[in-house]
Design a protein around this motif. Structure first.
Motif, PDB file in Angstrom:
ATOM      1  N   PHE A 191       0.825  -1.205   0.000  1.00 49.99           N
ATOM      2  CA  PHE A 191       0.000   0.000   0.000  1.00 49.99           C
ATOM      3  C   PHE A 191       0.862   1.259   0.000  1.00 49.99           C
ATOM      4  N   THR A 192       1.914   1.261   0.818  1.00 46.14           N
ATOM      5  CA  THR A 192       2.794   2.426   0.908  1.00 46.14           C
ATOM      6  C   THR A 192       3.489   2.693  -0.424  1.00 46.14           C
ATOM      7  N   ARG A 193       3.971   1.655  -1.074  1.00 44.06           N
ATOM      8  CA  ARG A 193       4.640   1.837  -2.374  1.00 44.06           C
ATOM      9  C   ARG A 193       3.666   2.349  -3.425  1.00 44.06           C
ATOM     10  N   TYR A 194       2.425   1.863  -3.388  1.00 50.03           N
ATOM     11  CA  TYR A 194       1.398   2.334  -4.322  1.00 50.03           C
ATOM     12  C   TYR A 194       1.150   3.833  -4.122  1.00 50.03           C
ATOM     13  N   VAL A 195       0.990   4.232  -2.863  1.00 51.22           N
ATOM     14  CA  VAL A 195       0.758   5.645  -2.545  1.00 51.22           C
ATOM     15  C   VAL A 195       1.972   6.490  -2.929  1.00 51.22           C
ATOM     16  N   GLU A 196       3.182   6.017  -2.618  1.00 52.49           N
ATOM     17  CA  GLU A 196       4.397   6.759  -2.970  1.00 52.49           C
ATOM     18  C   GLU A 196       4.502   6.957  -4.480  1.00 52.49           C
ATOM     19  N   PHE A 197       4.163   5.925  -5.241  1.00 54.21           N
ATOM     20  CA  PHE A 197       4.196   6.049  -6.703  1.00 54.21           C
ATOM     21  C   PHE A 197       3.258   7.161  -7.162  1.00 54.21           C
ATOM     22  N   HIS A 198       2.030   7.158  -6.689  1.00 53.78           N
ATOM     23  CA  HIS A 198       1.061   8.147  -7.161  1.00 53.78           C
ATOM     24  C   HIS A 198       1.380   9.562  -6.671  1.00 53.78           C
ATOM     25  N   LYS A 199       1.995   9.672  -5.510  1.00 51.91           N
ATOM     26  CA  LYS A 199       2.454  10.988  -5.061  1.00 51.91           C
ATOM     27  C   LYS A 199       3.530  11.525  -6.010  1.00 51.91           C
ATOM     28  N   ARG A 200       4.438  10.657  -6.416  1.00 57.95           N
ATOM     29  CA  ARG A 200       5.512  11.075  -7.323  1.00 57.95           C
ATOM     30  C   ARG A 200       4.978  11.408  -8.711  1.00 57.95           C
ATOM     31  N   VAL A 201       3.994  10.644  -9.168  1.00 59.33           N
ATOM     32  CA  VAL A 201       3.369  10.939 -10.461  1.00 59.33           C
ATOM     33  C   VAL A 201       2.761  12.335 -10.428  1.00 59.33           C
ATOM     34  N   ASN A 202       2.077  12.655  -9.339  1.00 60.35           N
ATOM     35  CA  ASN A 202       1.458  13.980  -9.211  1.00 60.35           C
ATOM     36  C   ASN A 202       2.514  15.084  -9.164  1.00 60.35           C
ATOM     37  N   ALA A 203       3.680  14.777  -8.582  1.00 66.75           N
ATOM     38  CA  ALA A 203       4.722  15.796  -8.424  1.00 66.75           C
ATOM     39  C   ALA A 203       5.638  15.903  -9.643  1.00 66.75           C
ATOM     40  N   LYS A 204       5.976  14.759 -10.268  1.00 67.39           N
ATOM     41  CA  LYS A 204       7.011  14.763 -11.304  1.00 67.39           C
ATOM     42  C   LYS A 204       6.552  14.298 -12.677  1.00 67.39           C
ATOM     43  N   GLY A 205       5.374  13.734 -12.769  1.00 61.96           N
ATOM     44  CA  GLY A 205       4.915  13.174 -14.037  1.00 61.96           C
ATOM     45  C   GLY A 205       5.280  11.697 -14.123  1.00 61.96           C
ATOM     46  N   GLU A 206       4.489  10.953 -14.863  1.00 62.15           N
ATOM     47  CA  GLU A 206       4.613   9.496 -14.885  1.00 62.15           C
ATOM     48  C   GLU A 206       5.879   8.991 -15.557  1.00 62.15           C
ATOM     49  N   GLU A 207       6.497   9.783 -16.400  1.00 65.38           N
ATOM     50  CA  GLU A 207       7.660   9.321 -17.159  1.00 65.38           C
ATOM     51  C   GLU A 207       8.995   9.509 -16.446  1.00 65.38           C
ATOM     52  N   SER A 208       9.005  10.083 -15.257  1.00 64.67           N
ATOM     53  CA  SER A 208      10.279  10.297 -14.570  1.00 64.67           C
ATOM     54  C   SER A 208      10.858   8.963 -14.102  1.00 64.67           C
ATOM     55  N   ASP A 209      12.181   8.891 -14.029  1.00 64.18           N
ATOM     56  CA  ASP A 209      12.850   7.660 -13.598  1.00 64.18           C
ATOM     57  C   ASP A 209      12.425   7.265 -12.191  1.00 64.18           C
ATOM     58  N   ASP A 210      12.248   8.253 -11.334  1.00 69.78           N
ATOM     59  CA  ASP A 210      11.825   8.000  -9.961  1.00 69.78           C
ATOM     60  C   ASP A 210      10.459   7.305  -9.942  1.00 69.78           C
ATOM     61  N   CYS A 211       9.540   7.774 -10.772  1.00 67.47           N
ATOM     62  CA  CYS A 211       8.208   7.179 -10.819  1.00 67.47           C
ATOM     63  C   CYS A 211       8.265   5.752 -11.352  1.00 67.47           C
ATOM     64  N   MET A 212       9.083   5.530 -12.354  1.00 66.43           N
ATOM     65  CA  MET A 212       9.197   4.186 -12.925  1.00 66.43           C
ATOM     66  C   MET A 212       9.722   3.199 -11.883  1.00 66.43           C
ATOM     67  N   LYS A 213      10.634   3.656 -11.047  1.00 68.16           N
ATOM     68  CA  LYS A 213      11.186   2.803  -9.995  1.00 68.16           C
ATOM     69  C   LYS A 213      10.085   2.395  -9.015  1.00 68.16           C
ATOM     70  N   PHE A 214       9.279   3.352  -8.570  1.00 68.62           N
ATOM     71  CA  PHE A 214       8.223   3.037  -7.622  1.00 68.62           C
ATOM     72  C   PHE A 214       7.089   2.248  -8.264  1.00 68.62           C
ATOM     73  N   ALA A 215       6.873   2.420  -9.556  1.00 67.88           N
ATOM     74  CA  ALA A 215       5.883   1.598 -10.252  1.00 67.88           C
ATOM     75  C   ALA A 215       6.311   0.135 -10.220  1.00 67.88           C
ATOM     76  N   LYS A 216       7.583  -0.125 -10.453  1.00 75.57           N
ATOM     77  CA  LYS A 216       8.092  -1.499 -10.390  1.00 75.57           C
ATOM     78  C   LYS A 216       7.921  -2.068  -8.996  1.00 75.57           C
ATOM     79  N   TYR A 217       8.171  -1.255  -7.983  1.00 73.89           N
ATOM     80  CA  TYR A 217       8.063  -1.720  -6.604  1.00 73.89           C
ATOM     81  C   TYR A 217       6.633  -2.154  -6.282  1.00 73.89           C
ATOM     82  N   TYR A 218       5.664  -1.266  -6.516  1.00 75.89           N
ATOM     83  CA  TYR A 218       4.306  -1.631  -6.117  1.00 75.89           C
ATOM     84  C   TYR A 218       3.754  -2.753  -6.994  1.00 75.89           C
ATOM     85  N   ARG A 219       4.143  -2.788  -8.257  1.00 75.70           N
ATOM     86  CA  ARG A 219       3.657  -3.863  -9.131  1.00 75.70           C
ATOM     87  C   ARG A 219       4.214  -5.220  -8.747  1.00 75.70           C
TER      88      ARG A 219
END
Length: 77
Positions: free
Chosen positions: A25-53
């Motif tokens: 749950f925390t990784r899912y929330v962290e991913f969506h917070k980063r998407v809202n802050a940096k956009g879905e294509e940022s490397d940081d977001c891709m890393k957290f997407a892999k984590y929650y998935r």
């Protein structure tokens, strides 16, 4: 054919037990917070997407995505 390297989220000291529900749950929330802050294509977001998935069952992710779309998601985004 290219070799595929499978990885899961790294260990997180906040979740020391084998029950990974909170971690998921925390990784899912962290991913969506980063998407809202940096956009879905940022490397940081891709890393957290892999984590929650890698941690979360697909049924949970589908439910949470529906809740986000309906404005009823229980977590902070």
């Amino acid at each position: 054919m290219a070799d595929v390297e499978l990885k899961t989220a790294p260990a997180d000291f906040r979740f020391p037990t084998t029950n990974q529900t909170r971690h998921c749950f925390t990784r899912y929330v962290e991913f969506h917070k980063r998407v809202n802050a940096k956009g879905e294509e940022s490397d940081d977001c891709m890393k957290f997407a892999k984590y929650y998935r890698s941690l979360c069952p697909g049924e949970w992710v589908e439910k949470w995505n529906e809740q986000r779309e309906n404005g009823t998601f229980p977590g902070p985004l």
